[in-house]
Design a protein around this motif. Sequence first.
Motif, PDB file in Angstrom:
ATOM      1  N   TYR A 182      -2.872   0.820  -3.814  1.00 20.53           N
ATOM      2  CA  TYR A 182      -1.798  -0.152  -3.976  1.00 20.53           C
ATOM      3  C   TYR A 182      -0.836   0.331  -5.048  1.00 20.53           C
ATOM      4  O   TYR A 182      -1.262   0.818  -6.105  1.00 20.53           O
ATOM      5  CB  TYR A 182      -2.354  -1.539  -4.285  1.00 20.53           C
ATOM      6  CG  TYR A 182      -2.958  -2.127  -3.044  1.00 20.53           C
ATOM      7  CD1 TYR A 182      -2.180  -2.879  -2.179  1.00 20.53           C
ATOM      8  CD2 TYR A 182      -4.272  -1.856  -2.689  1.00 20.53           C
ATOM      9  CE1 TYR A 182      -2.701  -3.373  -0.996  1.00 20.53           C
ATOM     10  CE2 TYR A 182      -4.810  -2.345  -1.512  1.00 20.53           C
ATOM     11  CZ  TYR A 182      -4.017  -3.103  -0.667  1.00 20.53           C
ATOM     12  OH  TYR A 182      -4.539  -3.572   0.501  1.00 20.53           O
ATOM     13  N   SER A 234       0.838  -1.203   0.000  1.00 13.93           N
ATOM     14  CA  SER A 234       0.000   0.000   0.000  1.00 13.93           C
ATOM     15  C   SER A 234       0.876   1.257   0.000  1.00 13.93           C
ATOM     16  O   SER A 234       2.040   1.217   0.410  1.00 13.93           O
ATOM     17  CB  SER A 234      -0.942   0.005   1.197  1.00 13.93           C
ATOM     18  OG  SER A 234      -0.243   0.342   2.363  1.00 13.93           O
ATOM     19  N   LYS A 272       3.439  -0.051  -6.771  1.00  9.89           N
ATOM     20  CA  LYS A 272       4.668  -0.834  -6.931  1.00  9.89           C
ATOM     21  C   LYS A 272       5.824   0.138  -6.871  1.00  9.89           C
ATOM     22  O   LYS A 272       5.714   1.286  -7.346  1.00  9.89           O
ATOM     23  CB  LYS A 272       4.664  -1.636  -8.223  1.00  9.89           C
ATOM     24  CG  LYS A 272       4.626  -0.808  -9.484  1.00  9.89           C
ATOM     25  CD  LYS A 272       4.615  -1.695 -10.698  1.00  9.89           C
ATOM     26  CE  LYS A 272       4.461  -0.848 -11.962  1.00  9.89           C
ATOM     27  NZ  LYS A 272       4.367  -1.663 -13.151  1.00  9.89           N
ATOM     28  N   LYS A 291      -3.860   3.589   2.715  1.00  9.44           N
ATOM     29  CA  LYS A 291      -3.851   2.124   2.836  1.00  9.44           C
ATOM     30  C   LYS A 291      -4.700   1.451   1.771  1.00  9.44           C
ATOM     31  O   LYS A 291      -4.599   0.262   1.543  1.00  9.44           O
ATOM     32  CB  LYS A 291      -4.335   1.716   4.223  1.00  9.44           C
ATOM     33  CG  LYS A 291      -3.330   2.042   5.298  1.00  9.44           C
ATOM     34  CD  LYS A 291      -3.835   1.690   6.671  1.00  9.44           C
ATOM     35  CE  LYS A 291      -2.793   2.083   7.712  1.00  9.44           C
ATOM     36  NZ  LYS A 291      -3.256   1.843   9.070  1.00  9.44           N
ATOM     37  N   ARG A 292      -5.545   2.200   1.100  1.00 11.87           N
ATOM     38  CA  ARG A 292      -6.410   1.642   0.055  1.00 11.87           C
ATOM     39  C   ARG A 292      -5.840   1.812  -1.351  1.00 11.87           C
ATOM     40  O   ARG A 292      -6.440   1.412  -2.331  1.00 11.87           O
ATOM     41  CB  ARG A 292      -7.779   2.298   0.119  1.00 11.87           C
ATOM     42  CG  ARG A 292      -8.516   1.952   1.382  1.00 11.87           C
ATOM     43  CD  ARG A 292      -9.781   2.753   1.487  1.00 11.87           C
ATOM     44  NE  ARG A 292     -10.535   2.332   2.632  1.00 11.87           N
ATOM     45  CZ  ARG A 292     -11.746   1.788   2.551  1.00 11.87           C
ATOM     46  NH1 ARG A 292     -12.325   1.624   1.405  1.00 11.87           N
ATOM     47  NH2 ARG A 292     -12.366   1.425   3.630  1.00 11.87           N
TER      48      ARG A 292
END
Length: 73
Positions: A69, A2, A71, A66-67
């Motif tokens: 995502y 996240s 990389k 936190k919601r």
Amino acid sequence: MSLSEIELGKSAIVESIIGGKNLRQKLVNLGLIPGAEVRVIRANRLGPMVLSVQGSQIMIGQGMAKRIYVKGK
């Protein structure tokens, strides 16, 4: 991982957003769309995060981060 897990000063690419229509629309309005590069300018575990997105600085709460995502870049 996240967005809330990205370290201060690091960049990442938004992969997906987990949430309802209202949350996703709010994040789109802030420029947080899949494929967007995000850099963490200020963060702590309890307070909001300041991010650089598409040449602008935005602030979001930890719950929202936190919601999202991402990389690593």
